[in-house]
Design a protein around this motif. Structure first.
Motif, mmCIF file in Angstrom:
data_model
loop_
_atom_site.group_PDB
_atom_site.id
_atom_site.type_symbol
_atom_site.label_atom_id
_atom_site.label_comp_id
_atom_site.label_asym_id
_atom_site.label_seq_id
_atom_site.Cartn_x
_atom_site.Cartn_y
_atom_site.Cartn_z
ATOM 1 N N MET A 268 0.823 -1.165 0.055
ATOM 2 C CA MET A 268 0.107 -0.093 0.028
ATOM 3 C C MET A 268 1.015 1.291 -0.034
ATOM 4 S SD MET A 268 -1.607 2.264 2.579
ATOM 5 C CE MET A 268 -1.938 3.929 1.418
ATOM 6 N N PHE A 269 1.836 1.186 1.026
ATOM 7 C CA PHE A 269 2.700 2.163 0.996
ATOM 8 C C PHE A 269 4.135 1.926 0.053
ATOM 9 C CE2 PHE A 269 0.011 3.594 4.349
ATOM 10 C CZ PHE A 269 -0.134 4.886 4.094
ATOM 11 N N ALA A 270 4.448 2.308 -0.816
ATOM 12 C CA ALA A 270 5.764 2.060 -1.583
ATOM 13 C C ALA A 270 7.100 2.333 -0.766
ATOM 14 C CB ALA A 270 5.722 2.739 -2.870
ATOM 15 N N ASN A 271 7.796 1.742 -0.517
ATOM 16 C CA ASN A 271 9.178 1.691 -0.109
ATOM 17 C C ASN A 271 10.038 2.215 -0.757
ATOM 18 O OD1 ASN A 271 11.021 1.728 2.175
ATOM 19 N ND2 ASN A 271 11.402 -0.823 1.845
ATOM 20 N N THR A 272 9.966 3.576 -1.166
ATOM 21 C CA THR A 272 10.991 4.208 -2.141
ATOM 22 C C THR A 272 12.445 4.651 -1.523
ATOM 23 O OG1 THR A 272 9.564 6.115 -1.809
ATOM 24 C CG2 THR A 272 9.330 4.887 -3.749
ATOM 25 N N PRO A 273 13.351 4.739 -2.240
ATOM 26 C CA PRO A 273 14.686 5.178 -1.858
ATOM 27 C C PRO A 273 14.426 6.583 -1.600
ATOM 28 C CG PRO A 273 14.540 4.853 -4.289
ATOM 29 C CD PRO A 273 13.363 4.474 -3.727
ATOM 30 N N LYS A 274 15.661 7.138 -1.037
ATOM 31 C CA LYS A 274 16.099 8.437 -0.815
ATOM 32 C C LYS A 274 15.879 9.258 -2.448
ATOM 33 C CE LYS A 274 19.705 10.776 1.137
ATOM 34 N NZ LYS A 274 19.442 11.574 2.286
ATOM 35 N N PRO A 275 15.065 10.416 -2.661
ATOM 36 C CA PRO A 275 15.115 11.051 -3.741
ATOM 37 C C PRO A 275 16.532 11.576 -4.225
ATOM 38 C CG PRO A 275 13.387 11.975 -2.164
ATOM 39 C CD PRO A 275 14.341 11.131 -1.256
ATOM 40 N N PRO A 276 16.660 11.882 -5.541
ATOM 41 C CA PRO A 276 15.592 11.730 -6.700
ATOM 42 C C PRO A 276 15.111 10.292 -7.099
ATOM 43 C CG PRO A 276 17.615 12.479 -7.610
ATOM 44 C CD PRO A 276 17.946 12.338 -6.061
ATOM 45 N N TYR A 277 13.982 10.276 -7.405
ATOM 46 C CA TYR A 277 13.406 9.133 -8.341
ATOM 47 C C TYR A 277 12.098 9.674 -8.995
ATOM 48 C CZ TYR A 277 10.231 8.745 -4.325
ATOM 49 O OH TYR A 277 9.451 8.907 -2.863
ATOM 50 N N TRP A 278 11.399 9.000 -9.554
ATOM 51 C CA TRP A 278 10.436 9.256 -10.722
ATOM 52 C C TRP A 278 9.241 8.931 -10.332
ATOM 53 C CZ3 TRP A 278 10.733 12.632 -15.105
ATOM 54 C CH2 TRP A 278 12.264 13.102 -15.371
ATOM 55 N N VAL A 279 8.129 9.542 -10.605
ATOM 56 C CA VAL A 279 6.772 9.121 -10.227
ATOM 57 C C VAL A 279 5.818 9.100 -11.503
ATOM 58 C CG1 VAL A 279 5.987 11.218 -9.422
ATOM 59 C CG2 VAL A 279 4.679 9.007 -8.763
#
Lengths: 125, 125
Positions: free
Chosen positions: B19-30
Motif C-alpha cells: 500500500m505504501f511503496a518503500n521508495t529510496p531517497k530522492p531523486p526518483y520518478w513517479v
C-alpha cells in the motif's frame, strides 16, 4: 459517455472539485499524498474545507483524490512551483488540520513532492 | 494500530502489493495515473497482471493505488529514472492492456510523469 460523466459530476464532491485537474503545460509541480485512514469522525468537513482553502492559495492548479473502502487514499494536488507548495504546507489552518490528521485520522501517510516533466491524456485533447 | 494494518494487509490486494511503496531517497520518478473507469469486466485480472509485470521491470520502485466507489482511481508508480518509465510504457503486454483500457475500461485518464525532489512520512521513520 458524456452524459454519464455529467451525472457523476453532480453526485460527487470529488467531481465537483474537478475529478481531473485541468493543469497547464508542464513544468508544474505535484504533491502526492498517500494515506491510510483509521478514523473518519470530522474528516469530511475538514477535507472539504482544506480543498476549498487550497484552491484559494497562490500557485494552486488543481486537485484529484480517490479513497477505497479499505481506507487507502491518494490525493494529488498540483502547484505552480515549490514555493507555493511550501507556503500551503505552512498555512496556519492547514497546519491545524495536519496536526489533527496525525492525532486522529491517519495511521500512516507519505508525502512526495515532484516536478511534472510531461503529461498526456485520453481521449487526447 | 499495527494489528489493524496487518489485518487489512491480508484482506487487500493493494496492501499485498505494498500500500505504501518503500521508495529510496530522492531523486526518483513517479507516474501519476488518474482515471475514470466505466466498465470492470476483465479489469481485475489485467490490473493484477500489470502490477506483477511492472514489478519485474528494470528501475521499478513500487506502486500505490486507490479507487473510490464513484469509479475515480489514482495509481502512482515509482521508477528509478525516466528511461525505465519509457521502457515500461513500450512493453508489448502493457501496450495491449493500454489499448484495451482505451477501448473498454476507461472513459478518461490522465498521465503525469514527474521527478520526486523530496518526500516525508508519518510516523517518521
Amino acid at each position: 459517455m458524456r452524459t454519464r460523466t455529467s451525472a457523476l459530476r453532480e453526485k460527487s464532491t470529488v467531481y465537483d472539485l474537478g475529478m481531473f485537474a485541468n493543469t497547464p503545460k508542464p513544468p508544474y509541480w505535484v504533491v502526492v499524498f498517500t494515506s491510510h485512514r483509521r478514523d473518519d469522525e470530522g474528516y469530511g468537513a475538514m477535507s472539504e474545507r482544506m480543498q476549498e482553502l487550497a484552491s484559494q492559495q497562490p500557485g494552486y492548479l488543481g486537485i484529484e483524490s480517490a479513497r477505497g473502502s479499505d481506507g487507502v487514499g491518494i490525493t494529488v494536488s498540483y502547484w505552480k512551483d515549490r514555493q507555493s507548495i511550501a507556503a500551503w504546507k505552512a498555512h496556519l489552518e492547514h497546519r491545524q488540520a495536519q496536526a489533527r490528521g496525525r492525532e486522529q485520522w491517519y495511521s500512516r501517510y507519505q508525502v512526495r513532492v515532484a516536478k511534472v516533466e510531461y503529461d498526456y491524456e485520453f481521449p487526447p485533447m
